[in-house]
Design a protein around this motif. Structure first.
Motif, PDB file in Angstrom:
ATOM      1  N   LYS A 157       0.093   4.133  -8.025  1.00 29.51           N
ATOM      2  CA  LYS A 157      -0.594   3.522  -7.131  1.00 29.51           C
ATOM      3  C   LYS A 157       0.046   2.588  -6.042  1.00 29.51           C
ATOM      4  N   TRP A 158       1.010   1.868  -6.765  1.00 29.15           N
ATOM      5  CA  TRP A 158       1.539   0.738  -5.606  1.00 29.15           C
ATOM      6  C   TRP A 158       2.569   1.461  -4.919  1.00 29.15           C
ATOM      7  N   PRO A 159       3.458   2.288  -5.118  1.00 25.68           N
ATOM      8  CA  PRO A 159       4.689   2.683  -4.364  1.00 25.68           C
ATOM      9  C   PRO A 159       4.065   3.509  -3.150  1.00 25.68           C
ATOM     10  N   LEU A 160       3.103   4.143  -3.295  1.00 28.25           N
ATOM     11  CA  LEU A 160       2.591   4.640  -1.871  1.00 28.25           C
ATOM     12  C   LEU A 160       2.105   3.571  -1.039  1.00 28.25           C
ATOM     13  N   ARG A 161       1.443   2.647  -1.586  1.00 32.04           N
ATOM     14  CA  ARG A 161       0.703   1.608  -0.552  1.00 32.04           C
ATOM     15  C   ARG A 161       1.628   0.813  -0.142  1.00 32.04           C
ATOM     16  N   ILE A 162       2.828   0.482  -0.726  1.00 32.46           N
ATOM     17  CA  ILE A 162       3.910  -0.478  -0.218  1.00 32.46           C
ATOM     18  C   ILE A 162       4.408   0.519   0.896  1.00 32.46           C
ATOM     19  N   LEU A 163       4.965   1.660   0.782  1.00 36.96           N
ATOM     20  CA  LEU A 163       5.451   2.687   1.514  1.00 36.96           C
ATOM     21  C   LEU A 163       4.716   2.816   2.940  1.00 36.96           C
ATOM     22  N   HIS A 164       3.348   2.829   2.823  1.00 41.11           N
ATOM     23  CA  HIS A 164       2.277   2.938   3.922  1.00 41.11           C
ATOM     24  C   HIS A 164       2.588   1.489   4.560  1.00 41.11           C
ATOM     25  N   VAL A 165       2.562   0.540   4.007  1.00 39.27           N
ATOM     26  CA  VAL A 165       2.268  -0.994   4.601  1.00 39.27           C
ATOM     27  C   VAL A 165       3.667  -1.215   5.374  1.00 39.27           C
ATOM     28  N   LEU A 166       4.739  -0.753   4.804  1.00 38.23           N
ATOM     29  CA  LEU A 166       6.070  -0.855   5.481  1.00 38.23           C
ATOM     30  C   LEU A 166       6.238   0.077   6.574  1.00 38.23           C
ATOM     31  N   SER A 167       5.723   1.432   6.486  1.00 36.96           N
ATOM     32  CA  SER A 167       5.715   2.386   7.646  1.00 36.96           C
ATOM     33  C   SER A 167       4.880   1.696   8.847  1.00 36.96           C
ATOM     34  N   ASP A 168       3.479   1.105   8.652  1.00 42.56           N
ATOM     35  CA  ASP A 168       2.619   0.680   9.368  1.00 42.56           C
ATOM     36  C   ASP A 168       3.334  -0.545  10.005  1.00 42.56           C
ATOM     37  N   ALA A 169       4.059  -1.190   9.511  1.00 46.87           N
ATOM     38  CA  ALA A 169       4.540  -2.496  10.035  1.00 46.87           C
ATOM     39  C   ALA A 169       5.734  -2.329  11.301  1.00 46.87           C
ATOM     40  N   GLY A 170       6.169  -1.103  11.033  1.00 46.76           N
ATOM     41  CA  GLY A 170       7.311  -0.685  12.021  1.00 46.76           C
ATOM     42  C   GLY A 170       8.565  -1.512  12.372  1.00 46.76           C
ATOM     43  N   ALA A 171       8.554  -2.525  11.293  1.00 49.11           N
ATOM     44  CA  ALA A 171       9.687  -3.298  11.229  1.00 49.11           C
ATOM     45  C   ALA A 171       9.963  -3.996  10.046  1.00 49.11           C
ATOM     46  N   PRO A 172      10.978  -4.386   9.447  1.00 52.02           N
ATOM     47  CA  PRO A 172      11.365  -5.168   8.142  1.00 52.02           C
ATOM     48  C   PRO A 172      10.228  -6.151   7.889  1.00 52.02           C
ATOM     49  N   LEU A 173       9.743  -6.095   6.876  1.00 54.08           N
ATOM     50  CA  LEU A 173       8.805  -7.231   6.295  1.00 54.08           C
ATOM     51  C   LEU A 173       9.380  -8.069   5.199  1.00 54.08           C
TER      52      LEU A 173
END
Length: 130
Positions: free
Chosen positions: A30-46
């Motif tokens: 559940k969580w790894p994909l969501r985290i990867l998606h959020v990081l991808s959408d951000a387009g920059a380090p978070l």
């Protein structure tokens, strides 16, 4: 194409198969994909706090554990800036971005066919009731 895939799979060692399955299980949780998606959408380090805000429903403890796993798997880079207070940022690696693209294609394929899976399940339930 299919024969190449079967040949590839049949030529894997047991160790390669086990490692690949473990990575698939970790990545598809559940969580790894969501985290990867959020990081991808951000387009920059978070920063950690921004990730915590954007990954709805995750606890601080689970986010920490999941980020460590993603970092150990080479999917996320953790950068620590030596300042007071310390600043930590997370971003996707090229490997993480590539994995996300591959999984997204499979995810889409599954979602687009959910009715087929549901219909098959309904047929089995009806046959069992007879």
């Amino acid at each position: 194409m299919a024969s190449d895939m079967f040949e590839f799979c049949s030529n894997m060692t047991e160790e390669q198969d086990a490692r690949a399955r473990a990575l698939i299980e970790r990545a598809a949780a559940k969580w790894p994909l969501r985290i990867l998606h959020v990081l991808s959408d951000a387009g920059a380090p978070l920063r950690f706090s921004r990730l915590l805000e954007r990954v709805e429903g995750i606890s601080q403890k689970v986010l920490t554990q999941t980020l460590r796993t993603l970092e150990n798997d080479g999917l996320v880079i953790r950068t620590l800036y030596p300042q007071v207070p310390p600043r930590v940022e997370y971003e996707l690696t090229p490997l993480g971005r590539d994995l996300l693209m591959q999984v997204a294609a499979l995810w889409r394929w599954i979602v687009e066919r959910l009715e087929n899976f549901d219909a098959r399940k309904a047929v089995k339930l009806t046959a069992a009731a007879v």
